[in-house]
Design a protein around this motif. Sequence first.
Motif, PDB file in Angstrom:
ATOM      1  N   THR A 424       0.815  -1.215   0.000  1.00 46.51           N
ATOM      2  CA  THR A 424       0.000   0.000   0.000  1.00 46.51           C
ATOM      3  C   THR A 424       0.851   1.269   0.000  1.00 46.51           C
ATOM      4  O   THR A 424       0.306   2.358   0.072  1.00 46.51           O
ATOM      5  CB  THR A 424      -0.923   0.010   1.231  1.00 46.51           C
ATOM      6  OG1 THR A 424      -0.138  -0.127   2.408  1.00 46.51           O
ATOM      7  CG2 THR A 424      -1.921  -1.128   1.154  1.00 46.51           C
ATOM      8  N   SER A 425       2.138   1.121  -0.053  1.00 48.67           N
ATOM      9  CA  SER A 425       3.005   2.295  -0.163  1.00 48.67           C
ATOM     10  C   SER A 425       4.239   1.902  -0.944  1.00 48.67           C
ATOM     11  O   SER A 425       4.655   0.745  -0.920  1.00 48.67           O
ATOM     12  CB  SER A 425       3.394   2.832   1.222  1.00 48.67           C
ATOM     13  OG  SER A 425       4.159   1.881   1.922  1.00 48.67           O
ATOM     14  N   GLN A 426       4.798   2.852  -1.641  1.00 50.19           N
ATOM     15  CA  GLN A 426       6.009   2.595  -2.405  1.00 50.19           C
ATOM     16  C   GLN A 426       6.775   3.895  -2.574  1.00 50.19           C
ATOM     17  O   GLN A 426       6.219   4.993  -2.472  1.00 50.19           O
ATOM     18  CB  GLN A 426       5.672   1.996  -3.775  1.00 50.19           C
ATOM     19  CG  GLN A 426       5.029   2.970  -4.731  1.00 50.19           C
ATOM     20  CD  GLN A 426       4.836   2.395  -6.128  1.00 50.19           C
ATOM     21  OE1 GLN A 426       5.053   1.207  -6.346  1.00 50.19           O
ATOM     22  NE2 GLN A 426       4.435   3.218  -7.079  1.00 50.19           N
ATOM     23  N   LEU A 427       8.044   3.736  -2.827  1.00 51.29           N
ATOM     24  CA  LEU A 427       8.869   4.895  -3.118  1.00 51.29           C
ATOM     25  C   LEU A 427       8.612   5.350  -4.543  1.00 51.29           C
ATOM     26  O   LEU A 427       8.318   4.537  -5.425  1.00 51.29           O
ATOM     27  CB  LEU A 427      10.346   4.553  -2.916  1.00 51.29           C
ATOM     28  CG  LEU A 427      10.766   4.238  -1.472  1.00 51.29           C
ATOM     29  CD1 LEU A 427      12.215   3.818  -1.432  1.00 51.29           C
ATOM     30  CD2 LEU A 427      10.548   5.434  -0.566  1.00 51.29           C
ATOM     31  N   CYS A 428       8.707   6.622  -4.752  1.00 48.92           N
ATOM     32  CA  CYS A 428       8.473   7.185  -6.080  1.00 48.92           C
ATOM     33  C   CYS A 428       9.503   8.282  -6.329  1.00 48.92           C
ATOM     34  O   CYS A 428      10.331   8.582  -5.462  1.00 48.92           O
ATOM     35  CB  CYS A 428       7.050   7.722  -6.192  1.00 48.92           C
ATOM     36  SG  CYS A 428       6.608   8.875  -4.864  1.00 48.92           S
ATOM     37  N   HIS A 429       9.425   8.877  -7.502  1.00 39.89           N
ATOM     38  CA  HIS A 429      10.422   9.890  -7.865  1.00 39.89           C
ATOM     39  C   HIS A 429       9.746  11.028  -8.595  1.00 39.89           C
ATOM     40  O   HIS A 429       8.974  10.810  -9.546  1.00 39.89           O
ATOM     41  CB  HIS A 429      11.515   9.282  -8.747  1.00 39.89           C
ATOM     42  CG  HIS A 429      12.646  10.235  -9.037  1.00 39.89           C
ATOM     43  ND1 HIS A 429      13.630  10.518  -8.111  1.00 39.89           N
ATOM     44  CD2 HIS A 429      12.927  10.984 -10.131  1.00 39.89           C
ATOM     45  CE1 HIS A 429      14.475  11.390  -8.625  1.00 39.89           C
ATOM     46  NE2 HIS A 429      14.067  11.691  -9.848  1.00 39.89           N
ATOM     47  N   ILE A 430       9.988  12.228  -8.115  1.00 44.20           N
ATOM     48  CA  ILE A 430       9.534  13.445  -8.793  1.00 44.20           C
ATOM     49  C   ILE A 430      10.745  14.017  -9.524  1.00 44.20           C
ATOM     50  O   ILE A 430      11.740  14.370  -8.870  1.00 44.20           O
ATOM     51  CB  ILE A 430       8.974  14.468  -7.795  1.00 44.20           C
ATOM     52  CG1 ILE A 430       7.779  13.879  -7.043  1.00 44.20           C
ATOM     53  CG2 ILE A 430       8.584  15.749  -8.510  1.00 44.20           C
ATOM     54  CD1 ILE A 430       7.242  14.807  -5.970  1.00 44.20           C
ATOM     55  N   PRO A 431      10.702  14.079 -10.854  1.00 50.90           N
ATOM     56  CA  PRO A 431      11.880  14.596 -11.562  1.00 50.90           C
ATOM     57  C   PRO A 431      12.198  16.018 -11.107  1.00 50.90           C
ATOM     58  O   PRO A 431      11.314  16.869 -10.992  1.00 50.90           O
ATOM     59  CB  PRO A 431      11.463  14.561 -13.035  1.00 50.90           C
ATOM     60  CG  PRO A 431      10.335  13.576 -13.094  1.00 50.90           C
ATOM     61  CD  PRO A 431       9.627  13.678 -11.783  1.00 50.90           C
ATOM     62  N   CYS A 432      13.436  16.239 -10.808  1.00 52.89           N
ATOM     63  CA  CYS A 432      13.862  17.565 -10.369  1.00 52.89           C
ATOM     64  C   CYS A 432      14.053  18.462 -11.587  1.00 52.89           C
ATOM     65  O   CYS A 432      14.641  18.034 -12.596  1.00 52.89           O
ATOM     66  CB  CYS A 432      15.162  17.490  -9.574  1.00 52.89           C
ATOM     67  SG  CYS A 432      14.958  16.711  -7.957  1.00 52.89           S
ATOM     68  N   PRO A 433      13.554  19.682 -11.514  1.00 53.13           N
ATOM     69  CA  PRO A 433      13.759  20.590 -12.656  1.00 53.13           C
ATOM     70  C   PRO A 433      15.240  20.942 -12.789  1.00 53.13           C
ATOM     71  O   PRO A 433      15.898  21.303 -11.818  1.00 53.13           O
ATOM     72  CB  PRO A 433      12.920  21.814 -12.284  1.00 53.13           C
ATOM     73  CG  PRO A 433      12.797  21.763 -10.791  1.00 53.13           C
ATOM     74  CD  PRO A 433      12.807  20.317 -10.418  1.00 53.13           C
ATOM     75  N   THR A 434      15.724  20.797 -13.997  1.00 52.65           N
ATOM     76  CA  THR A 434      17.119  21.128 -14.257  1.00 52.65           C
ATOM     77  C   THR A 434      17.233  22.629 -14.494  1.00 52.65           C
ATOM     78  O   THR A 434      16.530  23.191 -15.340  1.00 52.65           O
ATOM     79  CB  THR A 434      17.630  20.359 -15.490  1.00 52.65           C
ATOM     80  OG1 THR A 434      17.408  18.970 -15.284  1.00 52.65           O
ATOM     81  CG2 THR A 434      19.105  20.627 -15.719  1.00 52.65           C
ATOM     82  N   GLU A 435      18.056  23.263 -13.728  1.00 51.77           N
ATOM     83  CA  GLU A 435      18.234  24.707 -13.885  1.00 51.77           C
ATOM     84  C   GLU A 435      18.952  24.996 -15.192  1.00 51.77           C
ATOM     85  O   GLU A 435      19.849  24.259 -15.609  1.00 51.77           O
ATOM     86  CB  GLU A 435      19.035  25.283 -12.719  1.00 51.77           C
ATOM     87  CG  GLU A 435      18.379  25.095 -11.360  1.00 51.77           C
ATOM     88  CD  GLU A 435      17.081  25.849 -11.234  1.00 51.77           C
ATOM     89  OE1 GLU A 435      16.924  26.863 -11.961  1.00 51.77           O
ATOM     90  OE2 GLU A 435      16.218  25.436 -10.440  1.00 51.77           O
ATOM     91  N   CYS A 436      18.534  26.070 -15.807  1.00 52.73           N
ATOM     92  CA  CYS A 436      19.173  26.469 -17.060  1.00 52.73           C
ATOM     93  C   CYS A 436      20.551  27.054 -16.764  1.00 52.73           C
ATOM     94  O   CYS A 436      20.699  27.910 -15.894  1.00 52.73           O
ATOM     95  CB  CYS A 436      18.301  27.501 -17.774  1.00 52.73           C
ATOM     96  SG  CYS A 436      18.974  28.025 -19.366  1.00 52.73           S
TER      97      CYS A 436
END
Length: 1528
Positions: A424-436
Amino acid sequence: MGDECGPGGIQTRAVWCAHVEGWTTLPTNCKQPERPDNQQSCFRVCDWHKELYDWQIGTWDQCRPVLSRSHEKPQECLRGEDGIQTRDITCIQKSNGVPAEDVICEYFEPKPRQEQACLIPCRQDCIVAEFAPWTECSKTCGSGLQHRTRHVVAPPQFGGSACPNLTEFQVCQSSPCAAEESLYSLNVGPWSMCSVPHSRQIRQARKRGKSKDKEKDREKAVRDPEARELIKKKRNRNRQNRQDNKYWDIQIGYQTRQVTCTHRNGKTAALSFCKQDKLPITFQSCVITKECQVSEWSEWTPCSKTCFDMTTPKGNRTRSRTIKQLPIGSESECPQLEETEQCITQGDGVAPCITYGWRTTEWTECRVDPLLNQQDKRRGNQTALCGGGIQTREMYCVQKYVDFFLTASRPVDHRLCTGPLPSTSQLCHIPCPTECETSAWSAWGPCTYENCDDPQAKKGFKLRKRRITNEPTGGTGNCPHLLEAIPCEEPSCYDWRIVGLEECVPDNEKPCGPGTQVPIVICVNSDGEEVDRQLCRDAIYPIPVVCEAPCPKDCVLSMWSMWSSCSHTCSGKTTEGKQMRARSILAYAGEGGVQCPNSSALQETRSCNEHSCTVYHWQTGPWGQCIEDASVSAFNSSASWNGEATCSVGMQTRKVICVRVNVGQVGPKKCPENLRPETVRPCLLPCRRDCIVTPFSDWTLCPSSCQEGNFKQSRHRVIIQLPANGGRECPDTLFEEKECEASPICYSYRWKTHKWRRCQLVPWYVRQDSPGAHETCGPGLQARAITCRRQDGGQADISECLKYAGPLPSLTQTCQIPCQDDCQFTNWSKFSSCNGDCGGVRTRKRTLIGKSKKKDKCRNSQLYPLIENQFCPCDKYSAQPVGNWSDCILPEGKVEVLLGMKVQGDIKECGQGYRYQAMACYDQNSRLVETSRCNSHGYIEEACIIPCPSDCKLSEWSNWSRCSKSCGSGVKVRSKWLREKPYNGGRPCPKLDHVNQVYEVVPCHSDCSQYIWVTEPWSVCKVTNVDLKENCGEGVQTRKVRCMLNTVDGPSDTVEDYLCDPEEMPLGARKCTLPCPEDCVMSEWGSWSRCSLVRSVSCMNYCTEVCTLNKNCYHYDYNVTDWSTCQLSEKAVCGNGIKTRMLDCVRSDGKSVDLKYCEELGLEKIWQMNISCVVECPVNCQLSDWSSWSDCSQTCGLSGKMIRRRTINQPFQGDGRPCPSQMEQFKPCPVKPCYRWQYGQWSACKVEDAQCGEGTRVRNISCVVFDGSTEDVGKIVDEEFCGEIEPIIDGNKKMVLEETCTVPCPGDCYLKEWSEWSLCQLTCVNGEDLGFGGIQVRSRAVIVQDLENQHLCPEQALETRPCSDGHCYEYKWMASPWKGSSRTVWCQRSDGLNVTGGCLVLRQPDADRSCNPPCSQPHAYCSETRTCSCEDGYTEVMSSDGTLEQCTLIPVVVIPTMEDKKGDVKTSRAVNPTQPSTNQSGRGRTWFLQPFGPDGRLKTWVYGVAAGAFVLLIFIVSMIYLILVWTG
């Protein structure tokens, strides 16, 4: 099926005749009668036979020894003997148990093994306890016997020896008897079996009863007729209410016994020898015993499981039978009335079972904030957290079908799903915005047209650009502007660029003097790129530069240096860009030559960066929302669950304005129109997602059986997809409930007892010969009817009461028909009420009735009291705490968190709570009562604190250090230091170094041209030896050397020298030679060319230099650094990151140089510079809420506990907070008194009106209160406290208040009562259980009353039973200290019990150590080695045969001390060691020299002293010899 499966098949085989040597011959050569069959019947097994046949496995038989090769057995058995045991294995039909062929069962399951190895343990002899103390003498006068007995602790096993006698007796004498002892005793025999009276005698008894009935009728005739009518109606009503006697047919019979006169020798004599006025009764009424009778079994009910599925549990079916006759007077109860067995429904028409499986909702959005620790909680307010996160979902149970995973199914009860639970739970990933990331600005370009393809007017722009070095996430829209413009005049798209000057050519072909230098040019565009020269045809070509070729004796100047970097990047009112160049004097002028200019002429200044400081650029706003295009909206459909949808293209716009730097928005004409960014672009519209919910579940079931209370039923549905992008919203109602319909009426049942019937006596013909038989009186039995009723009074089946109404009331009771001489009383009244005073008395009364009032013996209050008194209970109570304090429990619904924050997993985990201790209330007799009597709610409360977990706290990251190398690849470091250690289970710290710091090291690259050495021109060569005639010769010249920051516009700011490569630092001083007039003057050396080429000088001469490796020529190669640590985005705490490494260009001497050196050589780059990596997310342990408090572990008592638990929903991972150790909490239950029925002690065995024989002993049951522990024996209270408790004692519902017993006659030999069961003992070897189970034993010892009757004694008895929870016990010999030459030796069990048996006889220690011959010498004693030794202070003098001859006093040497006045005199005297020392002043020390040991031999130290003296003597002799040799 019958044709293919089952019996009826045939098996065949080939049979032939063969010679004994193996070859085949004619069949006639073999005997035909001996020919084997070539076919036989067989049973064909099919799969469905598995439910019909099975292996029947018998029990293992006794372990039999295996014949050993060696017949000799060791004297001491250590483990046992190997054996073998077998069992019967048979294939049977399940239905009837008929044996079948083994091949049928072997088809489904291999035949279990029929034999196995076993162990026959060592023989264990009988072990008995120590004897109890002697009893008192059996007679108070004359000669009697005393006994002492012991009991068996462990029975003999595995062939061990039998138990020894458990009884010892001895004769005892008392004072002579005053009267002669009686030799005869009246002996009562046992009662016979209960017999049914003969019908004839019954009739006669009835006739005698009729006469009495007539008298009663005459009495009734006198009564009022209305009273008789009422009595008649009541009797009819009772007959109607009485149940038929089909369940119990009570017959009252009689039983008799014999009374004999017995002599002390055991022989029977005439009754006249036993002189007694009243003889015992020899008859009594009894109940004819009838066993329970039940009907035949009913048919099996249909299987509860109506579908077929081998994977799920089987169903059940039941059958029942009814009681036809309840047991009367029998010890055995009725057998089981209902039977249940497992079943499987199978066949062609049986549908498969419905199966269920787990389904899950979609995952929630990935969230990072649950992973933050306490220190990083402030980051939770940031909306742009990224990296590793956690997401959750719900699970629910649904019915499986074909499209199980494609549609939303109706949820069902979660208990129907038996498979593994989905996560009922899992690790996930939010892509980090790459700075210009962008490069530095380029230099300003030339003034060029806005569009060179379409030049207009004279308006132009100077441009500078930068490029994107790292693309941002989401395209280039997040980058800053990449182009800046400055308006300018006279633009041009192409221009000439001077790249160098040719040699200075004097005018008019003269050898020296004024001349010109032709510039070397190329055509470049506005970006500085070289283009075709034709494109610069409209540009102004550079004119030749005026120069001067010095003539002999003229002043010689160097070439102009390069222009310095511009002082400003632009020009305005207060700023103006300037740059300089300089030249130096190479040689002074001679006579008549042109003189050198003054110092100001050696420098030139010019304006630069003359463009205005007003810079413009296009500024873009963010892209707006993607707007739906109406023309294509029909294609924009909603996304279905688990489906994909094609969505339409929309439009996005953004605002673009022209901005003046540091000012703001200006008109668009100030910016180049052709470079204006786009304002509209197409976009993909996100798909609409509607909310999807499951259908409602079925309504929960209402109670099917009767239950009190209001019940509700509910149903629910689950959201499996949340709405998004304008999709349909979720419904508001996810849970519904409603009232249940009225539940069935609850009936409770009770036994109704009817009036007792008349008292039935023993038949007349049995009792006619006894005294007083002419009266119809005495003891008898009476019976009554019992019916089953509902609480409302309605009749019910007896089976309901057997289930729900408790034990059956007694059907019979003893009764008494009073005789003429008997006293008759009314029943006792109830006790009077107490007035509440402590120590008061309450009474109850009865009165005499009938003729008893006139009888003197009945009025004797001593024999027949009419009043009974009883003390009233005192209402004095005291409370006291019991048990331990509970865990610290937080109040539900309110949490005061100490640290003011809640982190992931803090589900009511810390803060202020309370702990509880139970209170018990006792009365003045120390009996436990309800706590309300003490005005207490049952607890003591005390505030407590559950400390909140505190995570490891580190400082913020320090700033990155500068790159360790100013050129090439190095490392940069940043660190955190420990601010606070974790405690109370907080998040652990990362691995720290010895100074409690954690470091992060990443590679870095420094541009080798970032910092450069800048030199000024050399000064004029200052001649050291000045020639007065000519200013020339050797000298020294200097220049300034500075380290400067290099920019696109050239060197700008001066920096610290350490930033530049010290090895590359140019010289600041050098030797020089100032040329004399007419000498050849040479310019400075040019830059080095590539190796193997020459470098040129301006005097047209060529010089060459040899290329030497690592001096002026080098090899270059790439070098790669180590990987960095895993680098995350600044807004991430974990998840996917990147490891980087740097490429370095290394010179062959090991020095890092600019990458251009390797790039120019075209070296291959084979390394990957970046790889992905993962930083494990610190997932805190997540716990469920506390469950509800459990029911109390005990319904009453002091030690009851309530428990609540929680479970781990999410285990901790990485550096997350660990799970707390406390997963359950306890709380004491309120103290409630425990009540139980308890037997009293058996009375002494009593034989009425006789001296011995079979008698009775009685006991009563009492209601006792106790604290719930097994140790509390309880205290008696009023029976009303046990009114609701079923009378069960020791698990037995049948109360035994009276039993037969035997009083031995004088002279009889009899068995004592059984001893208590022994402790449960296992069969063990070295403390290891051999697996034979535990065993307990009890025994009966024989008691002898007359020595002459020993031959009549029974055998002592022994009884064993298996038991569980046994222990391994060890037996070892124990010995007391020696007392002289003897000591006590006994065997003791490991729990401290002294026993006889159990210890190995071979290991028994000696109990006697006498010396032979005895030690008769003075001061001698017998030692442990059974040799004579002397006491301390005496030494042994041995004879020639090794025996002690005498003990001699040891001489004592006294060494005086410094304080002794006679210290210079050595004396020796004999001292008696047994006398106290006279040297009380402590002036000397005394040694006792005892050269002989206890065995008469010299002690070891004597040999040591002798050896030392011998060595010393050898040494002295050797020294004397050496001295003589040396002197000689």
